[in-house]
Scaffold this motif. Structure first.
Motif, short mmCIF file in Angstrom:
data_model
loop_
_atom_site.label_atom_id
_atom_site.label_comp_id
_atom_site.label_asym_id
_atom_site.label_seq_id
_atom_site.Cartn_x
_atom_site.Cartn_y
_atom_site.Cartn_z
N ASP A 328 0.87 -1.17 0.00
CA ASP A 328 0.00 0.00 0.00
C ASP A 328 0.91 1.23 0.00
O ASP A 328 1.62 1.47 0.98
CB ASP A 328 -0.91 0.01 1.23
CG ASP A 328 -1.85 -1.16 1.28
OD1 ASP A 328 -2.51 -1.43 0.25
OD2 ASP A 328 -1.93 -1.83 2.33
N ILE A 330 1.14 5.23 -0.19
CA ILE A 330 0.43 6.50 -0.09
C ILE A 330 1.44 7.62 -0.28
O ILE A 330 2.43 7.70 0.45
CB ILE A 330 -0.28 6.63 1.28
CG1 ILE A 330 -1.30 5.51 1.45
CG2 ILE A 330 -0.94 7.99 1.41
CD1 ILE A 330 -2.02 5.53 2.76
N GLN A 343 -1.48 16.84 4.43
CA GLN A 343 -2.18 15.76 3.75
C GLN A 343 -2.89 14.90 4.79
O GLN A 343 -2.67 13.70 4.90
CB GLN A 343 -1.17 14.91 2.95
CG GLN A 343 -0.44 15.68 1.87
CD GLN A 343 -1.32 15.89 0.65
OE1 GLN A 343 -2.38 15.31 0.54
NE2 GLN A 343 -0.88 16.73 -0.26
N GLN A 345 -5.91 13.75 5.12
CA GLN A 345 -6.70 12.63 4.63
C GLN A 345 -5.81 11.47 4.23
O GLN A 345 -6.19 10.31 4.39
CB GLN A 345 -7.57 13.09 3.45
CG GLN A 345 -8.66 14.07 3.85
CD GLN A 345 -9.51 14.49 2.67
OE1 GLN A 345 -9.13 14.29 1.52
NE2 GLN A 345 -10.67 15.07 2.95
N LYS A 346 -4.63 11.75 3.72
CA LYS A 346 -3.69 10.69 3.36
C LYS A 346 -3.25 9.91 4.60
O LYS A 346 -3.14 8.69 4.58
CB LYS A 346 -2.46 11.29 2.67
CG LYS A 346 -2.74 12.01 1.38
CD LYS A 346 -2.86 11.04 0.22
CE LYS A 346 -2.93 11.77 -1.10
NZ LYS A 346 -3.02 10.87 -2.26
N GLN A 348 -4.91 9.67 7.44
CA GLN A 348 -6.06 8.89 7.91
C GLN A 348 -6.19 7.61 7.10
O GLN A 348 -6.49 6.54 7.63
CB GLN A 348 -7.34 9.74 7.79
CG GLN A 348 -7.35 11.01 8.61
CD GLN A 348 -7.68 10.78 10.07
OE1 GLN A 348 -7.62 9.66 10.57
NE2 GLN A 348 -8.05 11.84 10.76
N GLN A 349 -5.96 7.70 5.80
CA GLN A 349 -6.02 6.53 4.93
C GLN A 349 -4.97 5.51 5.34
O GLN A 349 -5.23 4.30 5.36
CB GLN A 349 -5.80 6.96 3.48
CG GLN A 349 -5.83 5.80 2.49
CD GLN A 349 -5.45 6.24 1.08
OE1 GLN A 349 -5.26 7.44 0.82
NE2 GLN A 349 -5.32 5.30 0.17
N ALA A 350 -3.77 5.99 5.66
CA ALA A 350 -2.69 5.09 6.06
C ALA A 350 -3.08 4.26 7.27
O ALA A 350 -2.85 3.05 7.33
CB ALA A 350 -1.42 5.89 6.34
N ARG A 352 -6.11 3.66 8.38
CA ARG A 352 -7.21 2.73 8.05
C ARG A 352 -6.65 1.44 7.48
O ARG A 352 -7.14 0.34 7.79
CB ARG A 352 -8.17 3.39 7.06
CG ARG A 352 -9.16 4.37 7.69
CD ARG A 352 -10.33 4.67 6.75
NE ARG A 352 -9.90 5.28 5.50
CZ ARG A 352 -9.77 6.58 5.33
NH1 ARG A 352 -10.03 7.42 6.33
NH2 ARG A 352 -9.39 7.06 4.16
N LEU A 353 -5.63 1.55 6.65
CA LEU A 353 -5.01 0.36 6.07
C LEU A 353 -4.37 -0.51 7.14
O LEU A 353 -4.44 -1.75 7.08
CB LEU A 353 -3.97 0.77 5.03
CG LEU A 353 -4.52 1.37 3.74
CD1 LEU A 353 -3.39 1.99 2.90
CD2 LEU A 353 -5.28 0.31 2.93
N GLU A 356 -7.19 -2.32 8.93
CA GLU A 356 -7.75 -3.38 8.11
C GLU A 356 -6.83 -4.59 8.06
O GLU A 356 -7.27 -5.74 8.11
CB GLU A 356 -8.01 -2.86 6.69
CG GLU A 356 -9.16 -1.85 6.63
CD GLU A 356 -9.22 -1.16 5.27
OE1 GLU A 356 -8.40 -1.50 4.38
OE2 GLU A 356 -10.09 -0.27 5.09
#
Length: 362
Positions: A328, A330, A343, A345-346, A348-350, A352-353, A356
């Motif tokens: 993944d 980013i 960044q 949102q970036k 936050q995405q990290a 979340r990964l 998961e």
């Protein structure tokens, strides 16, 4: 004059005009970072708005580190400033420091014990095992400590995990491979018996290895070593990692004068960590970028476009992909090293990964 006074004198006065310039830049950047943190405070779980003031001041000095030479007084002054920043920006709103453990160094890796700070969510039941994140702080192998006020750590503190943050030995007093040896010793210790990880509230079967910058170097290096030793890692997370002993990439050239982390500062860090370059040239423990990436666990790599280390991360992503590893990647376009708040949102995405990946490992 007191010891504290001597450190202050060394930091701001001993280099004359250079330190005067740093002080001016510190004021300007502090205001800028405070404004940024105010803008983003409702979107990212930053610790406090004071984060902007402290980290802005620190990074303005960080960008001039290479002027220090090898004066141990100046290095100690930098450490003092970095530790103050970490203490102020470190958040304990959601996470409590449970205890500190002292882990023996493995045979052949030096004497003494390694300090590891253990953190868990305040609301987590004492008897509940949580995913174990072994964290390695940044600081060029010269600065930093386990109580880490970095943005990745700030977000980790909002996850339902047990964090084991490692106080590895620092250069120049302890050059390569001291930091790597400590990182590997800690990982091997926790992995040697599930009950050891359980004693700090961690589930060794849901093990994440993570780090930022120089800590990303250690995380990547020990993950490769863990594979060779049969240690199962569920996920590795590398934030703006320093992975290769090289200074001629496009990102070094493009961002050589970046005010946050100029190329000369990175070279200064490497000089302190590896005084004899021959020890690093063919060593994947020193530069994981040249290591064997076959059979590694799923990996997150976070890179920033305005960063001399950018191509380290991007090239490692390509190498992992060519080895069939799930990656993944980013990329924070327009962000500088360490200033990933642009960044949000970036980031936050990290995380979340990471969540998961841990859910899949249950």
């Amino acid at each position: 004059m007191t010891q504290g006074g001597e450190k202050e004198q060394t930091l701001f006065d001993s280099h004359g005009k250079t330190k005067g310039r740093i002080s001016l830049v510190a004021v300007i950047s502090s205001v800028l970072f405070l404004w940024i943190s105010l803008l983003w405070d409702d979107r990212i779980p930053f610790n406090d708005n004071i984060f902007g003031v402290v980290i802005g001041t620190f990074y303005s000095v960080y960008g001039e580190i290479h002027t220090a030479g090898s004066d141990p007084r100046y290095i100690n002054s930098l450490r003092l400033l970095a530790n103050i920043a970490n203490n102020i920006t470190f958040s304990s709103k959601h996470m409590s420091i449970e205890n500190e453990v002292w882990i023996p160094r493995q045979k052949g890796r030096g004497s003494g014990l390694i300090n590891v700070v253990v953190m868990r969510p305040k609301l987590a039941p004492k008897d509940k095992l949580l995913p174990l994140v072994v964290w390695f702080h940044g600081g060029g192998m010269v600065l930093g400590k386990a109580i880490d006020g970095s943005i990745p750590m700030s977000l980790l503190l909002h996850m339902n995990v047990t964090i084991a943050s490692v106080n590895y030995r620092l250069a120049p007093e302890n050059p390569f491979p001291a930091a790597y040896d400590d990182a590997l010793s800690v990982l091997e210790y926790f992995a040697s018996d599930a009950s050891i990880a359980a004693s700090i509230g961690g589930d060794i079967h849901r093990l994440v290895v993570a780090g930022e910058s120089a800590g990303g170097n250690l995380a990547a290096g020990v993950t490769q070593a863990a594979r060779d030793r049969g240690i199962a890692i569920a996920y590795q997370a590398l934030f703006i990692p320093m992975l290769g002993y090289r200074f001629d990439t496009e990102s070094y050239i493009e961002n050589s004068n970046c005010p946050v982390l100029p190329a000369e500062t990175v070279k200064w860090f490497w000089d302190k960590y590896v005084p004899d370059p021959r020890r690093c040239t063919n060593s994947s423990a020193c530069q994981p970028l040249i290591g064997n990436t076959n059979g590694l666990p799923p990996t997150l790599v976070f890179t920033a476009s305005c960063d001399v280390l950018r191509d380290d991360g991007i090239d490692y992503v390509r190498k992992l992909q060519n080895s069939g590893v799930q990656v993944d990647h980013i990329h924070a376009e327009g962000s500088h090293f360490g200033v990933t708040m642009f960044q949000g949102q970036k980031l936050q995405q990290a995380f979340r990964l990471i969540r998961e990946a841990l859910e899949k490992s249950q």
